[in-house]
Design a protein around this motif. Structure first.
Motif, PDB file in Angstrom:
ATOM      1  N   TYR A 182     -13.143  -2.697  -7.875  1.00 37.96           N
ATOM      2  CA  TYR A 182     -11.824  -2.187  -7.166  1.00 37.96           C
ATOM      3  C   TYR A 182     -12.268  -1.359  -5.801  1.00 37.96           C
ATOM      4  O   TYR A 182     -11.448  -1.665  -4.864  1.00 37.96           O
ATOM      5  CB  TYR A 182     -10.969  -1.177  -8.006  1.00 37.96           C
ATOM      6  CG  TYR A 182      -9.922  -0.264  -7.630  1.00 37.96           C
ATOM      7  CD1 TYR A 182      -9.165  -0.902  -6.545  1.00 37.96           C
ATOM      8  CD2 TYR A 182     -10.287   1.096  -7.415  1.00 37.96           C
ATOM      9  CE1 TYR A 182      -8.194  -0.108  -5.933  1.00 37.96           C
ATOM     10  CE2 TYR A 182      -9.209   2.002  -6.755  1.00 37.96           C
ATOM     11  CZ  TYR A 182      -8.314   1.265  -5.967  1.00 37.96           C
ATOM     12  OH  TYR A 182      -7.564   2.217  -5.420  1.00 37.96           O
ATOM     13  N   ALA A 186      -5.471   7.051  -3.361  1.00 38.62           N
ATOM     14  CA  ALA A 186      -4.384   6.338  -3.523  1.00 38.62           C
ATOM     15  C   ALA A 186      -3.528   6.101  -2.628  1.00 38.62           C
ATOM     16  O   ALA A 186      -2.581   5.359  -2.431  1.00 38.62           O
ATOM     17  CB  ALA A 186      -3.644   6.840  -4.573  1.00 38.62           C
ATOM     18  N   TRP A 219     -11.233  -2.193  -1.936  1.00 45.34           N
ATOM     19  CA  TRP A 219     -10.454  -0.971  -1.248  1.00 45.34           C
ATOM     20  C   TRP A 219     -10.965  -0.634  -0.260  1.00 45.34           C
ATOM     21  O   TRP A 219     -10.269  -0.499   1.076  1.00 45.34           O
ATOM     22  CB  TRP A 219     -10.509   0.108  -2.195  1.00 45.34           C
ATOM     23  CG  TRP A 219      -9.836   1.506  -1.810  1.00 45.34           C
ATOM     24  CD1 TRP A 219      -8.444   1.953  -1.912  1.00 45.34           C
ATOM     25  CD2 TRP A 219     -10.214   2.510  -0.845  1.00 45.34           C
ATOM     26  NE1 TRP A 219      -8.156   2.975  -1.429  1.00 45.34           N
ATOM     27  CE2 TRP A 219      -9.027   3.485  -0.588  1.00 45.34           C
ATOM     28  CE3 TRP A 219     -11.430   2.642  -0.230  1.00 45.34           C
ATOM     29  CZ2 TRP A 219      -9.167   4.470   0.021  1.00 45.34           C
ATOM     30  CZ3 TRP A 219     -11.585   3.824   0.626  1.00 45.34           C
ATOM     31  CH2 TRP A 219     -10.393   4.754   0.901  1.00 45.34           C
ATOM     32  N   ARG A 274      -4.543   1.481  -6.031  1.00 43.60           N
ATOM     33  CA  ARG A 274      -4.123   1.969  -7.483  1.00 43.60           C
ATOM     34  C   ARG A 274      -3.605   3.284  -7.355  1.00 43.60           C
ATOM     35  O   ARG A 274      -3.968   4.146  -6.620  1.00 43.60           O
ATOM     36  CB  ARG A 274      -5.123   2.106  -8.554  1.00 43.60           C
ATOM     37  CG  ARG A 274      -5.789   0.523  -8.855  1.00 43.60           C
ATOM     38  CD  ARG A 274      -7.269   0.561  -9.675  1.00 43.60           C
ATOM     39  NE  ARG A 274      -7.729  -0.547 -10.099  1.00 43.60           N
ATOM     40  CZ  ARG A 274      -9.161  -0.875 -10.450  1.00 43.60           C
ATOM     41  NH1 ARG A 274      -9.604   0.283 -10.978  1.00 43.60           N
ATOM     42  NH2 ARG A 274      -9.340  -1.793 -11.159  1.00 43.60           N
ATOM     43  N   ARG A 331       5.994  -2.607  -7.217  1.00 41.07           N
ATOM     44  CA  ARG A 331       4.796  -3.314  -7.297  1.00 41.07           C
ATOM     45  C   ARG A 331       4.900  -4.798  -8.531  1.00 41.07           C
ATOM     46  O   ARG A 331       5.373  -4.070  -9.666  1.00 41.07           O
ATOM     47  CB  ARG A 331       3.722  -2.291  -7.677  1.00 41.07           C
ATOM     48  CG  ARG A 331       2.643  -2.048  -6.258  1.00 41.07           C
ATOM     49  CD  ARG A 331       3.752  -1.307  -5.216  1.00 41.07           C
ATOM     50  NE  ARG A 331       4.141  -0.045  -5.500  1.00 41.07           N
ATOM     51  CZ  ARG A 331       5.287   0.631  -5.066  1.00 41.07           C
ATOM     52  NH1 ARG A 331       5.970  -0.154  -4.328  1.00 41.07           N
ATOM     53  NH2 ARG A 331       5.195   1.705  -5.566  1.00 41.07           N
ATOM     54  N   ALA A 336       1.946   3.100  -8.933  1.00 40.18           N
ATOM     55  CA  ALA A 336       2.861   2.252  -9.561  1.00 40.18           C
ATOM     56  C   ALA A 336       4.492   2.833  -9.743  1.00 40.18           C
ATOM     57  O   ALA A 336       5.179   2.003  -9.669  1.00 40.18           O
ATOM     58  CB  ALA A 336       2.476   2.128 -11.034  1.00 40.18           C
ATOM     59  N   GLY A 356      -0.096  -1.288 -11.864  1.00 40.49           N
ATOM     60  CA  GLY A 356      -0.910  -0.072 -11.890  1.00 40.49           C
ATOM     61  C   GLY A 356      -2.189  -0.608 -10.846  1.00 40.49           C
ATOM     62  O   GLY A 356      -3.049   0.043 -10.579  1.00 40.49           O
ATOM     63  N   GLU A 357      -2.543  -1.841 -10.470  1.00 44.53           N
ATOM     64  CA  GLU A 357      -3.473  -2.271  -9.820  1.00 44.53           C
ATOM     65  C   GLU A 357      -3.186  -2.258  -8.359  1.00 44.53           C
ATOM     66  O   GLU A 357      -2.000  -1.794  -7.840  1.00 44.53           O
ATOM     67  CB  GLU A 357      -3.787  -3.806 -10.180  1.00 44.53           C
ATOM     68  CG  GLU A 357      -4.590  -4.166 -11.447  1.00 44.53           C
ATOM     69  CD  GLU A 357      -6.039  -3.502 -11.220  1.00 44.53           C
ATOM     70  OE1 GLU A 357      -6.261  -3.152 -10.006  1.00 44.53           O
ATOM     71  OE2 GLU A 357      -6.749  -3.473 -12.225  1.00 44.53           O
ATOM     72  N   ASP A 358      -4.124  -2.473  -7.458  1.00 45.91           N
ATOM     73  CA  ASP A 358      -3.940  -2.498  -6.105  1.00 45.91           C
ATOM     74  C   ASP A 358      -3.268  -3.901  -5.559  1.00 45.91           C
ATOM     75  O   ASP A 358      -3.346  -4.890  -6.238  1.00 45.91           O
ATOM     76  CB  ASP A 358      -5.067  -2.282  -5.464  1.00 45.91           C
ATOM     77  CG  ASP A 358      -6.468  -3.364  -5.511  1.00 45.91           C
ATOM     78  OD1 ASP A 358      -6.518  -3.776  -6.972  1.00 45.91           O
ATOM     79  OD2 ASP A 358      -6.953  -3.931  -4.706  1.00 45.91           O
ATOM     80  N   TRP A 359      -2.376  -3.605  -4.531  1.00 47.21           N
ATOM     81  CA  TRP A 359      -1.661  -4.874  -4.214  1.00 47.21           C
ATOM     82  C   TRP A 359      -1.691  -4.931  -2.638  1.00 47.21           C
ATOM     83  O   TRP A 359      -1.561  -3.743  -1.791  1.00 47.21           O
ATOM     84  CB  TRP A 359      -0.378  -4.965  -4.670  1.00 47.21           C
ATOM     85  CG  TRP A 359      -0.125  -5.263  -6.147  1.00 47.21           C
ATOM     86  CD1 TRP A 359      -0.200  -4.405  -7.013  1.00 47.21           C
ATOM     87  CD2 TRP A 359      -0.093  -6.740  -6.452  1.00 47.21           C
ATOM     88  NE1 TRP A 359      -0.166  -5.131  -8.325  1.00 47.21           N
ATOM     89  CE2 TRP A 359      -0.049  -6.626  -7.933  1.00 47.21           C
ATOM     90  CE3 TRP A 359      -0.173  -7.983  -5.897  1.00 47.21           C
ATOM     91  CZ2 TRP A 359      -0.111  -7.784  -8.605  1.00 47.21           C
ATOM     92  CZ3 TRP A 359       0.033  -9.003  -6.673  1.00 47.21           C
ATOM     93  CH2 TRP A 359      -0.066  -9.189  -8.074  1.00 47.21           C
TER      94      TRP A 359
END
Length: 575
Positions: free
Chosen positions: A392, A489, A396, A507, A554, A510, A559-562
């Motif tokens: 991650y 974040a 990132w 992350r 999202r 959310a 809860g993940e990165d997008w």
């Protein structure tokens, strides 16, 4: 294979036109000298003249072995080029020839983008482009130990070095971060690390070069070029663990390497982590500027030149900003800014801060985050949560760098950059590092395989027009903060207003409301982009007259990165 490796040059009266080579392909002309000289001397030069335009390129001859000297070239324009040698040595003076250069078609350029020509900063100073004007998406992988025995060539292209290149090409990296001379300032070995030809300086004697060592380096440089990669390279580290190469020798070897390898596609750094040469060798700002000017004086191809900094924050100002820009932005020899943001979680915030800081410098120069927090094995975070990026954090860093003003990002993996192989015996065995990950394990790290999706998302779109604009975002109705030591974040945004907006939402968002506060009215389409898989799918876009946009919730897993792309409804993507 070189496109054209000439026999020894002939007297002018005997010179005949050679068979055609391709535009920007690599060729050589060989000479025999009468008089012996030191390796750092350049006793001859060749002037190439394009018959149609009268354009000229002058390239120095480098020592290869014994009495042999060579000129390596890459000619930029189709047509007939003539050449003539100039030298104080009678055996190398007044020789001439002709070279027919054929255009490189689009199919060949697609197979090997280096046939588009050498990199240069764009007119805007914001990114790199090939000589034909095609923007270069700089996604580099780090293998500082490429030129070592343990990263061997093998037989018939089957050695670990070629296995590495094939893997990185499949994963869509575009550049290779490596040093020409491995194991000097950043390693404890007394005389560097060997490749198949031995050590670069025989018995550690800086007044002698090992010709065999450089022939094996030649093979690696040619392979990198043929695979379509750009070489992003400092000569070596001149200080850190030890100080072996003095300043005068640093100038000599830098000029020698530029002359020998300047025909290839290069992004040049004067040194790795230059502050250590200042500490250990007492180099000054003036010394570094003189070194930069010396390299540029031996750089007829005009390769972009920078200097790789330490990621430390405790250096004496102005060398404590993880960038050369604070000290050297106004210097003509500095064409771009290489950054390093540090090898731990506490400094990851600088992946956003430093690119933007350097993006704002004047005059504008391309920003390359050449080193950030390297990815470690999956168990690393459980052993020590404060160091070693996981998958991650690896992605990132890449998304964050590109959306905050960087035009390039350098990924690194522990176990791979040093090419650790526990079965490899001395000379040149690399210590295992914190977690004893081997290069075969590190080459398969999850994060390193996911960075291709950054390129897949951005490069088909007008990414070179994007402006870093994270301040246009509001989070839960408040101003969007910068990432901090404890919180990475906060989301990121880059925009070409009215045409393209790209968001990266890490992350931890959310349940947060994220709003784009400044939106040019127009008809848009919106796409969610999964940075783990590269998959994309449509989502609701803003209305045509909306001056702002509440970013949709999202997708799962929320809860993940997008990543999110908002582009003109009629926008076309390339490739």
């Amino acid at each position: 294979m070189l496109a054209f490796a000439a026999p020894f040059a002939k007297p002018a009266a005997d010179a005949q036109p050679e068979e055609a080579i391709m535009q920007w392909d690599i060729g050589e002309i060989a000479f025999r000298a009468r008089d012996a000289r030191s390796w750092w001397e350049f006793p001859a030069r060749v002037v190439f003249t394009h018959r149609e335009s009268n354009a000229e390129i002058a390239q120095l001859a480098y020592w290869r072995d014994g009495s042999e000297y060579r000129v390596r070239y890459a000619l930029p324009s189709p047509g007939l080029w003539t050449w003539r040698s100039e030298s104080g040595d009678p055996q190398m003076d007044g020789l001439s020839g002709a070279i027919a250069v054929a255009p490189a078609g689009e199919a060949r350029k697609k197979a090997n983008p280096n046939l588009r020509g050498h990199l240069r900063p764009s007119a805007s100073g914001r990114f790199f482009e090939y000589a034909d004007g095609q923007p270069f998406f700089l996604l580099a992988d780090t293998i500082w130990s490429a030129n070592t025995l343990r990263c061997g060539l093998g037989q018939n292209g089957d050695g670990p070095f070629f296995q590495y290149l094939r893997d990185r090409k499949e994963k869509k990296f575009t550049a290779i971060l490596h040093v020409f001379l491995s194991g000097f300032g950043d390693d404890p070995e007394p005389i560097g690390q060997a490749n198949e030809g031995g050590y670069p300086f025989p018995d550690g004697d800086l007044k002698r070069l090992n010709a065999s060592y450089f022939r094996y380096l030649d093979a690696r440089m040619q392979a990198i070029w043929e695979a379509g990669f750009v070489s992003a390279s400092p000569p070596t580290w001149f200080g850190k663990v030890k100080y072996f190469i003095d300043y005068e020798t640093a100038k000599r070897i830098s000029a020698y390497l530029m002359v020998r390898y300047g025909a290839y596609n290069l992004l040049w750094s004067l040194s790795g982590e230059y502050q250590y040469a200042m500490r250990d060798g007492k180099w000054t700002d003036a010394d570094l500027a003189e070194l930069g000017e010396h390299v540029q004086a031996h750089n007829p191809w005009r390769h972009p030149v920078s200097i790789h900094p330490s990621g430390g924050l405790n250096w004496k100002p102005p060398h404590n900003r993880q960038s050369p820009g604070e000290a050297f932005q106004a210097c003509e020899w500095l064409n771009c800014n290489w950054l390093q943001t540090g090898q731990d979680d506490a400094r990851m915030r600088f992946v956003a801060i430093r690119p933007r800081e350097n993006y704002e410098r004047t005059p504008p120069k391309p920003v390359f985050l050449s080193e950030a927090n390297y990815e470690g094995p999956p168990e690393a975070k459980s052993l020590n949560p404060s160091i070693e990026a996981n998958a991650y954090e690896a992605r990132w860093q890449a998304w964050t760098a590109f959306l905050n003003g960087a035009c390039g990002y350098g990924y690194g993996a522990h176990g791979l950059w040093g090419f650790y192989d526990p079965e490899f015996e001395e000379p040149g065995k690399k210590a295992p590092g914190r977690y004893a990950a081997t290069w075969r394990e590190a080459i398969a790290y999850e994060g390193g395989g996911q960075l291709r999706h950054v390129r897949d998302c951005l490069s088909p779109r007008a990414w070179t027009a994007l402006l870093p604009r994270r301040e246009w975002l509001e989070v839960d109705g408040e101003e969007n903060p910068w990432p901090s030591e404890d919180d990475i974040a906060p989301p990121h945004c880059a925009a070409a207003p009215g045409n393209l907006y790209v968001f990266y939402i890490p992350r931890g968002n959310a349940e947060r409301s994220i709003r784009l506060a400044e939106l040019a009215p127009g008809s848009y389409r919106a796409l969610w982009f999964d940075p783990r898989t590269g998959e994309s799918f449509a989502c609701p876009a803003p209305s045509a007259k909306a001056p702002a946009w509440e970013i949709p919730p999202r997708p799962d897993p929320a809860g993940e990165d997008w990543a999110l792309v908002l582009e003109k409804a009629n926008a076309e993507t390339a490739g």
